[in-house]
Structure formats: C-alpha cells, structure tokens
Design an enzyme around this catalytic site. Sequence first.
Site, PDB file in Angstrom:
ATOM      1  CB  CYS A 280      -0.883  -0.017   1.255  1.00 10.96           C
ATOM      2  SG  CYS A 280      -1.884   1.477   1.492  1.00 10.96           S
TER       3      CYS A 280
ATOM      4  CB  CYS B  55      -3.497   3.387  -5.496  1.00  9.98           C
ATOM      5  SG  CYS B  55      -4.629   2.478  -4.410  1.00  9.98           S
TER       6      CYS B  55
END
Length: 265
Positions: A75, A186
């Site tokens: 992440c 992302c």
Amino acid sequence: MAERSAPIGVMDSGVGGLSVLAEIQRLLPNETLLYVADCGHVPYGEKSPDYIRERCRHIAGFFHAEGAKAMVLACNTATVAAVADLRELYPTWPLVGMEPAVKPAAAATRSGVVGVLATTGTLQSAKFAALLDRFANDVQVITQPCPGLVELIETGDLTSLALRQMLLGYVQPLLAAGCDTLILGCTHYPFLRPLLADLVPADVAIIDTGAAVARQLQRLLGANDLLAEGPAGDARFWTSADPETLRTILPVLWHKSDDVQRFAL
C-alpha cells in the site's frame, strides 16, 4: 533467526494489495503467504498519518506473532505513513514498502509528460515530493487524486459504467496535457488495467510497482538466507471487515476461493 519455511506477511488497506501478492507468488512460488486486508478501515488515502501508523503497527504485531519472516506493506499510503516507524520497531525484520514508479516512468516517457493516478494521502506526502525531486527534474509530472476508485474496486467492481465514467474523468485531463506514461500509484489500480487499455491510446505506457516490490522482497530474503525451498503452504487471508465480502471478491481479484478469517479490529 526465522526459518526459511516461515511465511511472509502482506498487508493493505483493502484488496488492492492482492495485485502485489500475485506478483510475489509469481516470482517466489515456494513462499507461504499471509494477507491482511484492513477493509474495516479502508480507504487509508483519506486517513491521518497517525491513524495509519497505528493500524500498521497492529497488523505488523499480528504478523510477528504468526511467525512471519518478512513483511510487505502493499500500500503506497501505508508505506508513506508507517514504513520508517515499523523499521524502527523491528530493526532486524525484512520490510518492503511501495512507492510510485516515478523513476521508470521518467525514463519511459517520450513526450516528457508523466501522469500519476494515486490517493490524496500519497500525493500530499513528503516521500512523494522527494521522489519527484530525485527522479523527475527533467519531466513534467501531473498528479491526479482519485477519490472513490478504491471504494468501487473494494466491491469487486472492475467494469461498471459508473467506474468507467469515474476513471475517464481522472484520465482525460492527463491525456489532454500530453502525458504518454501513466503511473498507477495505488495497489488497487492495477486491477483497472483492462479498463484503462480501453480508455487510453495504445502508445500510452501504464506502469505500476508490484513486480519491483516482489524483486526487492526476493533480494532481501536472499541476503538474509531466508528464501524458502518449498513446497509453499496455502495462502491465508484475514479481513477487518465482513469475511464473507472478501470471500466473494477473492475469485475475481485472486482467481481462487481461499479461506478468509476475521482479523481482530
């Protein structure tokens, strides 16, 4: 020292890190994988750094208790907020984080214009600014925060008209500015590659960092004599939201129907 056969812990704010998990499994098929989807707290991109650090400490402690020999923060937002903190807490533990692929994108662009699709948290971070300072002096980087994308992907929605229109709204300004290289900043966004291929010209390069993270994990495990010899155990999954929701999405994003357990909030 951990054993070579010990598992590797991989975490994300939700299901996006499954794109990284797949790259790790592809490169390191002998490794046993643990995955925590912190879906009860998604999206991280709109949360405060302190909040994210606390979540990451909680999940790291869980992986440590499970005997994980390494941890991957799959992440970008979690890496920005928490990787330095975790490395201080666990100085001998191999830890791998994510960062947007500014360096390869700057090398790949022909027009000199690079677009970045990412969460607000990633784009506003000092770490991202430092990446631009290091690798993007000779190119124009246009950033595009993408509120709402993560939430749709979390439902397993990769094809709806609503998703298509939202993504088009984020991509069009980048294309209009002349960008010929798109960074997926992302870990959720690689699942949108098929849709993006319909929305952008064929000569626009689309770059993410999942494979690079897997290679860095391989290097760290090798340096610490921790590469597994196999065979790998079954991947195990936890979620801080309703396990049934992740069970429904796994066949779409992971292409398998593995067991999912509830992760203690």
